[in-house]
Design a protein around this motif. Sequence first.
Motif, mmCIF file in Angstrom:
data_model
loop_
_atom_site.group_PDB
_atom_site.id
_atom_site.type_symbol
_atom_site.label_atom_id
_atom_site.label_comp_id
_atom_site.label_asym_id
_atom_site.label_seq_id
_atom_site.Cartn_x
_atom_site.Cartn_y
_atom_site.Cartn_z
ATOM 1 N N ILE A 75 39.680 26.717 51.962
ATOM 2 C CA ILE A 75 39.349 28.048 52.497
ATOM 3 C C ILE A 75 40.299 28.378 53.633
ATOM 4 O O ILE A 75 40.875 29.463 53.698
ATOM 5 N N LEU A 132 43.222 31.322 53.891
ATOM 6 C CA LEU A 132 43.177 32.388 54.898
ATOM 7 C C LEU A 132 44.476 32.478 55.684
ATOM 8 O O LEU A 132 44.855 33.541 56.147
ATOM 9 N N VAL A 134 50.472 33.375 57.052
ATOM 10 C CA VAL A 134 50.829 33.335 58.471
ATOM 11 C C VAL A 134 51.978 32.354 58.667
ATOM 12 O O VAL A 134 51.912 31.222 58.192
ATOM 13 N N LEU A 147 46.910 27.043 63.869
ATOM 14 C CA LEU A 147 45.838 27.985 63.557
ATOM 15 C C LEU A 147 44.879 27.375 62.533
ATOM 16 O O LEU A 147 43.661 27.444 62.679
ATOM 17 N N LEU A 185 42.652 24.926 64.074
ATOM 18 C CA LEU A 185 41.676 25.592 64.941
ATOM 19 C C LEU A 185 40.507 26.148 64.130
ATOM 20 O O LEU A 185 39.358 26.084 64.557
ATOM 21 N N ILE A 186 40.791 26.692 62.957
ATOM 22 C CA ILE A 186 39.677 27.285 62.216
ATOM 23 C C ILE A 186 38.948 26.263 61.347
ATOM 24 O O ILE A 186 37.792 26.456 61.014
ATOM 25 N N PRO A 193 36.329 22.725 63.424
ATOM 26 C CA PRO A 193 34.894 22.849 63.732
ATOM 27 C C PRO A 193 34.019 22.721 62.486
ATOM 28 O O PRO A 193 32.913 22.204 62.558
ATOM 29 N N LEU A 194 34.562 23.168 61.341
ATOM 30 C CA LEU A 194 33.765 23.099 60.116
ATOM 31 C C LEU A 194 33.672 21.671 59.581
ATOM 32 O O LEU A 194 32.809 21.364 58.765
ATOM 33 N N ALA A 225 39.339 34.602 49.489
ATOM 34 C CA ALA A 225 40.338 34.587 50.560
ATOM 35 C C ALA A 225 41.742 34.801 50.000
ATOM 36 O O ALA A 225 42.543 35.537 50.571
ATOM 37 N N THR A 259 44.444 37.575 51.201
ATOM 38 C CA THR A 259 45.649 37.312 51.987
ATOM 39 C C THR A 259 46.914 37.204 51.141
ATOM 40 O O THR A 259 47.996 37.529 51.618
#
Lengths: 64, 249, 223
Positions: free
Chosen positions: C148, C152, C156, C162, C165-166, C169-170, C216, C220
Amino acid sequence: MNGSEFSWSEFLHMGGYATFVWSSYGLALVMVVFNIVSPMIERKRVIARVKRAIKREANSRQTS
Amino acid sequence: MFKRIWAWIQKFSSPKHFYRISGKMIPWFAVPAAVLGVYALYMGLFVAPTDYQQGESYRIIFIHVPAAWMSMFIYMVMAVSAGIGLIWQIKLADMIAAASAPIGAWFAFLALVTGSLWGKPMWGAYWVWDARLTSELILLFLYFGYMALQSAIEDQRTADKASGLLAIVGVVNIPIIHYSVEWWNTLHQGATVAKFDKPSMHIDMLIPLLLMAIAAKLFYAAIVLIRARNEVLYRERNRQWVKELVEKL
Amino acid sequence: MLKAFYHLLARDLRLAFRSRHELANPLIFFVLVVTLFPLAVSPSAEVLRVMAPGVIWVSALLSVLLSLDRLFKQDYEDGSLDQLMLSPNPLVILVLAKVCAHWLLTGLPLVLVAPLLAMFMYVPDEAIGVLMLSLLLGTPVLSLVGAIGVSLTVAVNRGGVLLSLIILPLYIPILIFGANAVDVASDGMSVRGQMLFLGAVLALALSLAPLATAVALRITASR
């Protein structure tokens, strides 16, 4: 404050926890003020930007 | 019937209409927020009695708990409006989601700092790996992830949809994260001396807490509208109505 | 549909085996990171034994994270991702095939090399099986959820930080339960609950993550 007369110095003292209590409330105040002020500044910036764009457009229309 | 509701939704959610209406709505949130907030402060600091266990230090609860509630509430609002934006392609919903994130992150940050300021007198340390504080920290990271993704993608529409999807994935994960952190915490209970148990809530303590929570919600409503209006102006900057409006300002 | 699945899976595996040296990199990284801990903390068995489950799990997590890039990035850059998205097969199935390939190439090797690291970190013998089983249940979730995140951030530039970072936590629930299972097994207790949790999360991720990834990608990666 236990029933006796209210005293400011005792209130500010917070039963010895003044540092913790007042820095919490202080930070909350800072956060509230910041969250009010920053979108207002942002608004000014956006408006200025749009105005500049309009001016630029008008200028280019005149010259061409 | 549905058609009419749909038409109404579309009309209200058009950025131009929203801009006009929201300008009138802001004072209706901001003024009660200020009044309630000041009243709750008065109740919390002067009226609420001293806690027999924690002394005066418990008064941090009137900041900490509403901030923690708000950080979760705002994440939910963000995910729901991101979902609405994603499914029904309503631009306004995306703007609300984008405008909410920084406010939510601020509340999470406030909850963390006040939590540690409360922890120092209670636990003797500024940071203890307590379940609630840890969950709050992870929530702050989720906010950071959302904002980072939002700002990393150049194209506005793509950024909205991508970060919106991330917010929804986050919402699905939050219960799992929350449960596992709780479980992890009970295993390592030795680390915590006393939990942030709500001090046996006296009604005079409960009232300022709830008032403060309502004030915080109203505050959020006012700020998110202001922020969303900025988003509208910025994103619609090439539209005629924005140009006309800006020239009058 | 199944045919498309196998086809894509086989293609990804074939492509990966063509550049064999790259294939080993996450694995070497995994071993390397774990090796750093005795050097940084202490080589004593008591210390390492306490840290072992956490260290091995965090290293596994990081090495999956670093390998996620190859899930879609290259396909995005050379345009084959566009082709996949245009194909008549459901994108979810194709995503699942790609994630499977990714897991076979990174997750599975981690599981297989784990006993070696367990030895490095003085994990008791009776816990090694649990370590492998927890990785076996946990690493597919890392690949699925990671997919996922990659989808996303695929467009980028320099999205590496990045992505962490996303995604990190998951990953936390998997980390908690995976590491704890090994810890508990070292004390000779039952790990049924932890394994059931990991299994449940795997089932959930398996059913939802490919859907989210497909959505996603449509957002994107469509140009």
